[in-house]
Design a protein around this motif. Structure first.
Motif, PDB file in Angstrom:
ATOM      1  N   THR A   1       0.811  -1.219   0.000  1.00  0.00           N
ATOM      2  CA  THR A   1       0.000   0.000   0.000  1.00  0.00           C
ATOM      3  C   THR A   1       0.842   1.266   0.000  1.00  0.00           C
ATOM      4  OG1 THR A   1      -0.138  -0.144   2.414  1.00  0.00           O
ATOM      5  CG2 THR A   1      -1.926  -1.136   1.143  1.00  0.00           C
TER       6      THR A   1
ATOM      7  N   TYR B   1      -2.603  -4.071  -7.318  1.00  0.00           N
ATOM      8  CA  TYR B   1      -3.120  -3.086  -6.366  1.00  0.00           C
ATOM      9  C   TYR B   1      -3.084  -1.678  -6.952  1.00  0.00           C
ATOM     10  CZ  TYR B   1      -3.443  -0.169  -2.193  1.00  0.00           C
ATOM     11  OH  TYR B   1      -3.813   0.795  -1.281  1.00  0.00           O
TER      12      TYR B   1
ATOM     13  N   THR C   1      -6.359   0.777  -7.374  1.00  0.00           N
ATOM     14  CA  THR C   1      -6.474   2.084  -6.730  1.00  0.00           C
ATOM     15  C   THR C   1      -6.770   3.184  -7.735  1.00  0.00           C
ATOM     16  OG1 THR C   1      -4.060   2.323  -6.849  1.00  0.00           O
ATOM     17  CG2 THR C   1      -5.010   1.513  -4.772  1.00  0.00           C
TER      18      THR C   1
ATOM     19  N   THR D   1     -11.850   3.154  -2.845  1.00  0.00           N
ATOM     20  CA  THR D   1     -11.578   2.387  -1.632  1.00  0.00           C
ATOM     21  C   THR D   1     -11.186   0.973  -2.021  1.00  0.00           C
ATOM     22  OG1 THR D   1     -13.188   3.673  -0.369  1.00  0.00           O
ATOM     23  CG2 THR D   1     -12.524   1.548   0.536  1.00  0.00           C
ATOM     24  N   VAL D   2      -9.972   0.577  -1.650  1.00  0.00           N
ATOM     25  CA  VAL D   2      -9.481  -0.772  -1.951  1.00  0.00           C
ATOM     26  C   VAL D   2      -8.933  -1.369  -0.660  1.00  0.00           C
ATOM     27  CG1 VAL D   2      -7.879  -2.180  -3.292  1.00  0.00           C
ATOM     28  CG2 VAL D   2      -8.883  -0.138  -4.313  1.00  0.00           C
TER      29      VAL D   2
END
Length: 407
Positions: free
Chosen positions: A42, A260, A264, A269-270
């Motif tokens: 992230t 990811y 995004t 919202t992930v």
């Protein structure tokens, strides 16, 4: 040394930065690779500082060569004669930071150059390492779907954004505020039977209050904000048995990061769910997911079942966009490959938007039992491939990129 002092804009160092990155790209790319291995998935979408050995950095300089008549006076000495060989000084007994602790690293451990990469520069080097095409780079860049939303009012603007209702309300409030004191004065003068000229002057003053003034005008204000299409959850499934080496886990991390980053850009919202498995499956934090090694066999079905349980309990398919990503070396025994294929095809694929399987085998030419079973699944929203290097990760997601681009 030549110094360019010409006036330029505030980004005058941009050209020099790009030249520096091109010149020392190999060293910077190695530092970026080390940075990727230390970062969370992230946190990958930001810049960072990289260390470059000072010995690898050299800048050309202009020096004055010898020539012409020169007169130099050198101080004498009482210890050496012409032709003497000067011995190397003995090691001192100081308490400096150097010593045997840096053995094997040379001077790089102490003499290094710290270079701060911006987010765009970091992502560009990261994409270069994965050999992503231009289309994928554009999709994973700063481009986000956005919309204009109302953000109140402002006293200035273009006529098309004029809010008539709000402007009239302001005008009415202003007229009432200015007229009330005058009306009270008129009523008081009439009660006192004041001269008509005074009362008439106040009435004219009240009548001169403009119906609409510039200070009453209000214009609609709008701002661009990211448009959340919906929520998404990304399941990361990985075999963490002893056969999964650090190199294989590094490939897995880059694959999960790539997916990811794509999600995004599509969803505001992930959420991430990490599931590791050997014989049993567990939901863990990211650090344990990538760095902890467990002993035991490999049962893929346990991870697929746990993912289905979490989807049912926390992420209903009518409220979440569900994505699955699985990485394994393909080792599966007995009836586990067929059971895993049946569970994936019958239970998970109907509720997910996309499922990607990446295999990191020891022998790329060998078809593992799990890959052999998964190849029998006929689903347009599933992709799979065997990879041996970072540049082979993107083809697994190519169909997803292509479909979402044309959607």
């Amino acid at each position: 040394m030549i110094i360019d002092r010409r006036l330029n804009d505030r980004n005058k160092s941009a050209v020099n930065r790009q030249r520096f990155i091109r010149r020392y790209k190999d060293q910077i790319r190695k530092s970026v690779s080390d940075l990727v291995s230390k970062r969370s998935v992230t946190d990958m979408d930001r810049g960072g500082e990289v260390n470059i050995p000072a010995r690898d950095i050299s800048e050309p300089q202009f020096h004055h060569g010898e020539g012409g008549d020169r007169e130099i006076v050198h101080p004498g000495n009482h210890s050496f004669q012409t032709g003497d060989r000067i011995k190397r000084p003995d090691g001192g007994g100081g308490e400096g930071s150097g010593g045997e602790g840096d053995e094997g690293q040379g001077s790089d451990s102490q003499d290094s150059f710290v270079f701060t990469l911006s987010r765009d520069e970091f992502m560009s080097l990261f994409f270069d390492d994965l050999e992503l095409p231009r289309l994928a780079r554009t999709m994973l860049g700063d481009i986000r779907e956005a919309k204009w939303v109302r953000a109140g009012y402002m006293p200035r603007g273009v006529p098309t954004n004029l809010s008539v209702v709000r402007s009239l309300k302001n005008a009415m409030a202003r007229r009432m505020a200015l007229a009330r004191p005058i009306e009270r004065q008129i009523a008081a003068l009439e009660a006192e039977q004041a001269p008509p000229e005074t009362i008439e002057a106040l009435k004219q003053r009240r009548a001169s209050i403009p119906f609409l003034d510039d200070i009453d005008l209000r214009y609609r204000r709008r701002e661009r904000v990211p448009q959340p299409i919906s929520r998404a959850v990304m399941f990361c499934l990985m075999d963490v048995s002893a056969s999964m080496s650090e190199q294989k886990k590094d490939l897995a991390k880059r694959f999960f990061t790539l997916l990811y980053l794509f999600l995004t850009r599509k969803y505001e919202t992930v959420e991430l769910v990490f599931i590791r498995h050997t014989e049993d499956a567990q939901e863990v934090e990211e650090d344990a997911f990538f760095h902890d090694t467990q002993s035991g066999g490999t049962v893929v079905l346990s991870a697929l079942k746990l993912m289905h349980e979490i989807v049912v309990e926390r992420y209903p398919s009518d409220q979440w966009n569900i994505y699955g990503a699985q990485v394994s070396d393909g080792d599966a025994f007995g009836a586990d490959p067929e059971k895993s294929r049946a569970w994936l095809e019958e239970q998970l694929l109907p509720v997910v938007r996309y499922f990607a399987y990446v295999e990191v085998p020891d022998n790329i030419a060998r078809v593992s039992p799990l890959a052999h079973a998964y190849r029998r699944i006929d689903a347009p929203h599933m992709a799979m491939a065997s990879v041996a290097g970072r540049h082979e990760i993107y083809p697994v997601l190519r169909e997803l990129f292509r479909r979402e681009t044309t959607a």
